[in-house]
Design a protein around this motif. Structure first.
Motif, PDB file in Angstrom:
ATOM      1  N   UNK A  46       0.825  -1.207   0.000  1.00  0.00           N
ATOM      2  CA  UNK A  46       0.000   0.000   0.000  1.00  0.00           C
ATOM      3  C   UNK A  46       0.859   1.256   0.000  1.00  0.00           C
ATOM      4  N   UNK A  47       1.875   1.284   0.852  1.00  0.00           N
ATOM      5  CA  UNK A  47       2.758   2.445   0.887  1.00  0.00           C
ATOM      6  C   UNK A  47       3.526   2.634  -0.401  1.00  0.00           C
ATOM      7  N   UNK A  48       3.983   1.516  -0.990  1.00  0.00           N
ATOM      8  CA  UNK A  48       4.704   1.606  -2.254  1.00  0.00           C
ATOM      9  C   UNK A  48       3.800   2.119  -3.375  1.00  0.00           C
ATOM     10  N   UNK A  49       2.545   1.659  -3.400  1.00  0.00           N
ATOM     11  CA  UNK A  49       1.607   2.101  -4.437  1.00  0.00           C
ATOM     12  C   UNK A  49       1.307   3.588  -4.296  1.00  0.00           C
ATOM     13  N   UNK A  50       1.092   4.047  -3.072  1.00  0.00           N
ATOM     14  CA  UNK A  50       0.806   5.463  -2.858  1.00  0.00           C
ATOM     15  C   UNK A  50       2.010   6.336  -3.185  1.00  0.00           C
ATOM     16  N   UNK A  51       3.205   5.880  -2.816  1.00  0.00           N
ATOM     17  CA  UNK A  51       4.407   6.658  -3.105  1.00  0.00           C
ATOM     18  C   UNK A  51       4.666   6.742  -4.605  1.00  0.00           C
ATOM     19  N   UNK A  52       4.514   5.633  -5.313  1.00  0.00           N
ATOM     20  CA  UNK A  52       4.704   5.637  -6.767  1.00  0.00           C
ATOM     21  C   UNK A  52       3.674   6.526  -7.454  1.00  0.00           C
ATOM     22  N   UNK A  53       2.431   6.487  -6.966  1.00  0.00           N
ATOM     23  CA  UNK A  53       1.395   7.352  -7.530  1.00  0.00           C
ATOM     24  C   UNK A  53       1.727   8.819  -7.323  1.00  0.00           C
ATOM     25  N   UNK A  54       2.215   9.156  -6.137  1.00  0.00           N
ATOM     26  CA  UNK A  54       2.575  10.544  -5.847  1.00  0.00           C
ATOM     27  C   UNK A  54       3.714  11.018  -6.749  1.00  0.00           C
ATOM     28  N   UNK A  55       4.724  10.175  -6.932  1.00  0.00           N
ATOM     29  CA  UNK A  55       5.852  10.559  -7.778  1.00  0.00           C
ATOM     30  C   UNK A  55       5.442  10.681  -9.244  1.00  0.00           C
ATOM     31  N   UNK A  56       4.611   9.760  -9.704  1.00  0.00           N
ATOM     32  CA  UNK A  56       4.164   9.817 -11.108  1.00  0.00           C
ATOM     33  C   UNK A  56       3.304  11.058 -11.366  1.00  0.00           C
TER      34      UNK A  56
END
Length: 320
Positions: A46-56
């Motif tokens: 979940x944290x990885x998905x949210x972080x990747x979404x924020x960066x993208x």
């Protein structure tokens, strides 16, 4: 003696001792086991998905800013106030990036920066939308020369909305940090066998005052944009601003009940998702139509087409 020893062993077996806060009882309730310290980490799915979404999304916002800078002399960029568009895109980039403060191991620095970063960047973004809306109203409602409102438009008075609104939010954040600042807290009751490390908001009143001010600003911006939605805008800027603020307000109205009904890592994930969803709503509703015309339909982004559309829309508005 045998009877006495048996009785002593029997009482020892049934003597119950409460485990410390950093431990929990096993299923047989005969031993205390160490609790696992957890938080919304980058390693979690979940944290990885949210972080990747924020960066993208932040990279996408930077790309949109690059498109606007490259086509800054075209009619569609000029017609929508280049300076305010740049400020809004930069603030949205920081909105996406500030969500990263909520992911990872909480510490004093991140807990202190969370309310300041969240409050300020979103206030700048929403106040910029309000300034763009007022610019549209002044541009299409005030046409007679010499009027006081026309002088306000020429002098760039709507641009003073951004520092004014940001100063109020900065004052609220300063009072919050000065009276009862956020701090690192542990939650050992939400999940069995785990100690969840979170950022305690400190003063709940200050938290809702800052959030309430931002909500009032967003609601006021939506009202102004809604009243200006039928203006004869060449690129329908007012309608896009109205829809963007509708999405923004809907996200945060949904956030409040969900935030109260969740705990632990899920509550932090809800906060991050609300930040990303509301920022993406502003980015998509306001800038996606403009990028479509700039990149896909460049023939509509010319001065001749601008004048034709402006005259035709002006005739339709006069017929009404």
């Amino acid at each position: 003696r045998k009877r006495i020893n048996v009785w002593i062993q029997f009482t020892k077996m049934h003597h119950c001792v409460k485990c410390p806060d950093h431990q929990h009882a096993n299923t047989e309730r005969s031993h205390c086991l160490q609790r696992t310290v957890t938080f919304l980490a980058y390693q979690d799915p979940l944290g990885m998905a949210l972080a990747c979404t924020a960066l993208c999304l932040s990279a996408l916002t930077a790309a949109v800013l690059g498109v606007f800078l490259r086509h800054q002399h075209t009619p569609i960029v000029k017609a929508n106030n280049r300076a305010l568009s740049y400020i809004l895109l930069i603030s949205l980039t920081f909105c996406f990036l500030c969500s990263l403060l909520f992911i990872g191991p909480p510490n004093t620095a991140t807990c202190t920066l969370q309310p300041i970063a969240f409050g300020l960047v979103f206030t700048v973004a929403v106040s910029t939308v309000l300034a763009k809306t007022l610019t549209v109203i002044l541009a299409f409602k005030v046409t007679a020369p010499g009027r006081r409102m026309r002088r306000l438009l020429v002098s760039g008075a709507p641009n003073f909305i951004i520092p004014g609104c940001s100063l109020i939010q900065l004052t609220l954040c300063g009072v919050w940090l000065g009276t009862s600042p956020p701090f690192v807290d542990s939650d050992s009751h939400s999940e069995h066998g785990h100690i969840i490390i979170t950022c305690n908001k400190g003063s709940v009143t200050a938290f809702y005052c800052g959030l309430g001010y931002l909500g009032s600003l967003a609601l006021g911006t939506f009202t102004v944009a809604f009243l200006a939605r039928n203006l004869p805008d060449t690129f329908n800027e007012a309608k896009f601003l109205t829809f963007s603020m509708l999405v923004f307000c809907s996200v945060w109205l949904t956030f409040l009940p969900v935030h109260h009904s969740t705990k632990g890592k899920v509550m932090v994930a809800v906060e991050v998702f609300s930040i990303l969803a509301s920022s993406a709503g502003l980015l998509g509703c306001i800038f996606a139509p403009k990028c479509y015309i700039i990149l896909i339909r460049p023939e509509e982004n010319c001065l001749r087409d601008l004048k034709d559309r402006r005259s035709s829309m002006g005739n339709r508005h006069s017929d009404r």
